[in-house]
Design an enzyme around this catalytic site. Structure first.
Site, PDB file in Angstrom:
ATOM      1  N   HIS A 135       0.713  -1.241   0.178  1.00 61.35           N
ATOM      2  CA  HIS A 135       0.016   0.211  -0.228  1.00 61.35           C
ATOM      3  C   HIS A 135       0.992   1.328  -0.503  1.00 61.35           C
ATOM      4  O   HIS A 135       0.386   2.198  -0.103  1.00 61.35           O
ATOM      5  CB  HIS A 135      -0.931  -0.128   1.158  1.00 61.35           C
ATOM      6  CG  HIS A 135      -1.870  -0.902   0.693  1.00 61.35           C
ATOM      7  ND1 HIS A 135      -3.005  -0.566   0.673  1.00 61.35           N
ATOM      8  CD2 HIS A 135      -2.176  -2.648   1.368  1.00 61.35           C
ATOM      9  CE1 HIS A 135      -3.543  -1.781   0.951  1.00 61.35           C
ATOM     10  NE2 HIS A 135      -3.106  -3.016   0.760  1.00 61.35           N
ATOM     11  N   ASP A 343       3.490   9.072  -0.921  1.00 62.17           N
ATOM     12  CA  ASP A 343       2.505   8.530  -0.269  1.00 62.17           C
ATOM     13  C   ASP A 343       2.588   7.244  -1.712  1.00 62.17           C
ATOM     14  O   ASP A 343       2.535   7.539  -2.802  1.00 62.17           O
ATOM     15  CB  ASP A 343       0.776   9.552  -0.691  1.00 62.17           C
ATOM     16  CG  ASP A 343       0.112   8.687   0.092  1.00 62.17           C
ATOM     17  OD1 ASP A 343       0.002   8.082   0.374  1.00 62.17           O
ATOM     18  OD2 ASP A 343      -1.109  10.288   0.693  1.00 62.17           O
TER      19      ASP A 343
HETATM   20  C1  GDG Z   1      -2.353   3.680   3.204  1.00 67.29           C
HETATM   21  C2  GDG Z   1      -0.333   4.891   2.288  1.00 67.29           C
HETATM   22  C3  GDG Z   1      -2.819   4.653   0.468  1.00 67.29           C
HETATM   23  C4  GDG Z   1      -7.746  10.397   7.616  1.00 67.29           C
HETATM   24  N1  GDG Z   1      -8.991  11.548   8.499  1.00 67.29           N
HETATM   25  C5  GDG Z   1      -9.955  10.292   8.652  1.00 67.29           C
HETATM   26  C6  GDG Z   1     -10.466   9.869   8.030  1.00 67.29           C
HETATM   27  N2  GDG Z   1      -9.682   9.494   7.132  1.00 67.29           N
HETATM   28  C7  GDG Z   1      -9.298   8.258   6.424  1.00 67.29           C
HETATM   29  C8  GDG Z   1      -9.226   9.563   4.667  1.00 67.29           C
HETATM   30  C9  GDG Z   1      -8.982   8.073   3.924  1.00 67.29           C
HETATM   31  C10 GDG Z   1      -7.939   7.628   5.187  1.00 67.29           C
HETATM   32  O1  GDG Z   1      -7.723   7.604   6.338  1.00 67.29           O
HETATM   33  C11 GDG Z   1      -6.376   8.020   4.570  1.00 67.29           C
HETATM   34  O2  GDG Z   1      -6.255   7.010   3.521  1.00 67.29           O
HETATM   35  P1  GDG Z   1      -4.858   7.952   2.890  1.00 67.29           P
HETATM   36  O3  GDG Z   1      -4.414   7.303   1.423  1.00 67.29           O
HETATM   37  O4  GDG Z   1      -4.780   9.040   2.707  1.00 67.29           O
HETATM   38  O5  GDG Z   1      -3.436   7.117   3.564  1.00 67.29           O
HETATM   39  P2  GDG Z   1      -3.055   6.228   5.206  1.00 67.29           P
HETATM   40  O6  GDG Z   1      -3.554   5.972   5.788  1.00 67.29           O
HETATM   41  O7  GDG Z   1      -1.705   6.208   5.035  1.00 67.29           O
HETATM   42  O8  GDG Z   1      -2.721   4.514   3.431  1.00 67.29           O
HETATM   43  C12 GDG Z   1      -1.990   5.641   0.803  1.00 67.29           C
HETATM   44  C13 GDG Z   1      -3.729   3.675   1.219  1.00 67.29           C
HETATM   45  O9  GDG Z   1      -3.037   3.241   2.440  1.00 67.29           O
HETATM   46  C14 GDG Z   1      -5.038   3.033   0.742  1.00 67.29           C
HETATM   47  O10 GDG Z   1      -3.775   2.136  -0.130  1.00 67.29           O
HETATM   48  O11 GDG Z   1      -3.061   5.136  -0.233  1.00 67.29           O
HETATM   49  O12 GDG Z   1      -0.587   5.828   0.418  1.00 67.29           O
HETATM   50  O13 GDG Z   1      -0.645   5.164   3.027  1.00 67.29           O
HETATM   51  O14 GDG Z   1      -9.415   7.151   3.529  1.00 67.29           O
HETATM   52  O15 GDG Z   1     -11.137   9.167   4.435  1.00 67.29           O
HETATM   53  N3  GDG Z   1     -12.031   9.455   8.403  1.00 67.29           N
HETATM   54  C15 GDG Z   1     -12.031   9.953   9.318  1.00 67.29           C
HETATM   55  N4  GDG Z   1     -11.864  11.472  10.259  1.00 67.29           N
HETATM   56  C16 GDG Z   1     -11.110  11.267   9.824  1.00 67.29           C
HETATM   57  O16 GDG Z   1     -11.016  12.101  10.676  1.00 67.29           O
HETATM   58  N5  GDG Z   1     -13.402   9.326   8.813  1.00 67.29           N
END
Ligand code: GDG
Length: 451
Positions: A135, A343
């Protein structure tokens, strides 16, 4: 979330850490697997001992692999205890998982915490199809080579039948690594031969459930949030950032760019507000604590220097927002700032697009260093290290004509709909189930494992 959805569709067994710490006292069976059924999914979970949590999870996963894979060698802590904890827990997981497997099960392993899992399973005689999805980004070869156990880690990946990455750039980094460090032959763009094994690799960019997220935007809490924010900020242009509080997400650089915007384009003073949600993350790791202090100080300074009685430039919230409210927040915002330094993908970028009104959409400002930038070309792509360049892009987003906003959004929406989460899981699983049977050779593990 994406894995859960995919598993609910196919049914199957989910195996992993319970998120709990077991009792380390001798005689207690903290390593027992707990089984539970939820619908068509069977959950098998295991607690970690405090020592394994410290060395495997906080140590190797979050203090070695996470920083290095995000190009942050300066933050990596190469402690030998961490490496042996990582190996020990992967062995433990393999030992506990193996008896639960049926001969025709397809195994899909997720992320950097479990790189050697297939090698450990193979060493026990497991001949099931096993796929792995990373990921997070794959770093360039010379960065990877800084990890003392890099050869063991990368060799372990060859125990899988298919390794999936988020982007073509990641596929290239991995291919270059094995060509230069392990004299691999690239049989084709997607097939490599090294360590006496053939391995299929590919880019499978993860997506979101677009309809589900758009429906949340129109759910009761989504609408309530939208109305509340629109009313409160009726005289302002709202910019939104939603991230875990993680150094890979480029939050201080984002605040600097926003500050630069207020300097270069003073017309935004009193009219633009940045809401930054930074949900707490990995608070036991020191680098995250340092980041929290830095953000407190930067946001305090910008508000102190530019704020007025009736306007604060930044609303910085170090808490999570309920998922059902999130789309309302995205929808009420004119611009999203998704500017990580690195990312794997970044799902917030895709969620922001899905939540927009088609007739009056907001603009996505996206880091070129997010995996999502390979797909989302119609966003305004920025280099987050370039403070001025990012400020100019934010100004362009704030002043973009409605026609251009609609055109860009239409193209982006098409892309995230086509490559959604269902596409991601079905493409990966189809590729895994089609890995040719004659590609399978008796594994050479464990003799070549170095640790
Ligand atoms: C890894 C990889 C890859 C965030 N703040 C809140 C909240 N979130 C949710 C977002 C989104 C998720 O968390 C974050 O997803 P990301 O993709 O930005 O990042 P990582 O957590 O670092 O995840 C990344 C991912 O895996 C999937 O393969 O994209 O590159 O690092 O869904 O909405 N959700 C809520 N409250 C928050 O304050 N409910």
């Amino acid at each position: 979330m994406a894995v859960k959805e995919s598993l609910q569709q196919t049914g199957g067994l989910w195996f992993g850490w319970s998120g709990k710490l077991g009792d380390d006292t001798p005689g207690t069976n903290s390593e027992d697997v707990k089984l539970q059924s939820i619908g068509n999914v069977q959950l098998a979970t295991i607690d970690l001992s405090r020592q394994d949590h410290e060395t495997y999870y906080l140590g190797y996963a979050n203090d070695v692999l996470w920083p290095v894979f995000h190009d942050r060698l300066d933050l990596a802590n190469f402690n030998v205890r961490f490496a042996s904890g990582y190996r020990r827990v992967n062995q433990l997981f393999a030992r506990k998982l193996f008896p639960l497997l049926k001969p025709d099960d397809i195994i899909w392993v997720h992320d950097y915490h479990l790189i050697p899992l297939a090698a450990e399973l193979r060493a026990m005689g497991c001949s099931n199809r096993i796929g792995f999805f990373l990921h997070i980004p794959m770093p360039p070869p010379l960065i990877m080579a800084a990890i003392p156990e890099h050869e063991w880690l990368m060799r372990s990946l060859f125990a899988y039948d298919l390794v999936g990455f988020q982007s073509e750039a990641d596929v290239t980094h991995f291919t270059h690594y094995v060509e230069s460090e392990a004299h691999a032959d690239a049989l084709s763009r997607n097939r490599l031969r090294a360590f006496d094994r053939k391995l299929r690799i590919g880019a499978y960019p993860i997506g979101i459930d677009v309809d589900d997220f758009a429906a949340l935007a129109h759910g009761r809490e989504g609408i309530e949030m939208f109305m509340q924010i629109r009313e409160e900020y009726s005289r302002r242009n709202l910019l939104i950032g939603v991230d875990r509080l993680d150094y890979s997400k480029g939050l201080p650089q984002r605040v600097h760019a926003f500050r630069e915007l207020l300097e270069l384009y003073p017309e935004n003073r009193k009219s633009a507000t940045l809401i930054q949600i930074a949900s707490p993350s990995r608070e036991d790791v020191k680098a995250y604590d340092d980041l929290r202090c830095e953000m407190d100080s930067l946001c305090g300074a910008i508000n102190g220097d530019y704020g007025e009685l009736d306007w604060m430039p930044v609303r910085y919230i170090h808490r999570s927002v309920a998922r059902r409210r999130l789309p309302g927040l995205y929808r009420a915002s004119r611009v999203a700032l998704v500017t990580p330094l690195r990312d794997g993908m970044n799902l917030v970028a895709k969620e922001f697009i899905a939540a927009q009104e088609q007739s009056d959409p907001g603009v996505l400002v996206l880091s070129r260093f997010a995996g999502a930038a390979e797909q989302l070309k119609e966003a305004l792509l920025v280099n987050p290290y370039d403070t001025q360049g990012t400020a100019h892009a934010i100004q362009r987003a704030l002043t973009m004509s409605i026609d251009e906003r609609v055109n860009r959004h239409t193209a982006l929406m098409e892309r995230i709909r086509r490559f959604d989460v269902h596409w991601w899981s079905s493409t990966f699983l189809t590729a895994l189930s089609r890995v040719e049977a004659d590609d399978y050779q008796e594994p050479v593990f464990p003799d070549n494992l170095l640790l």
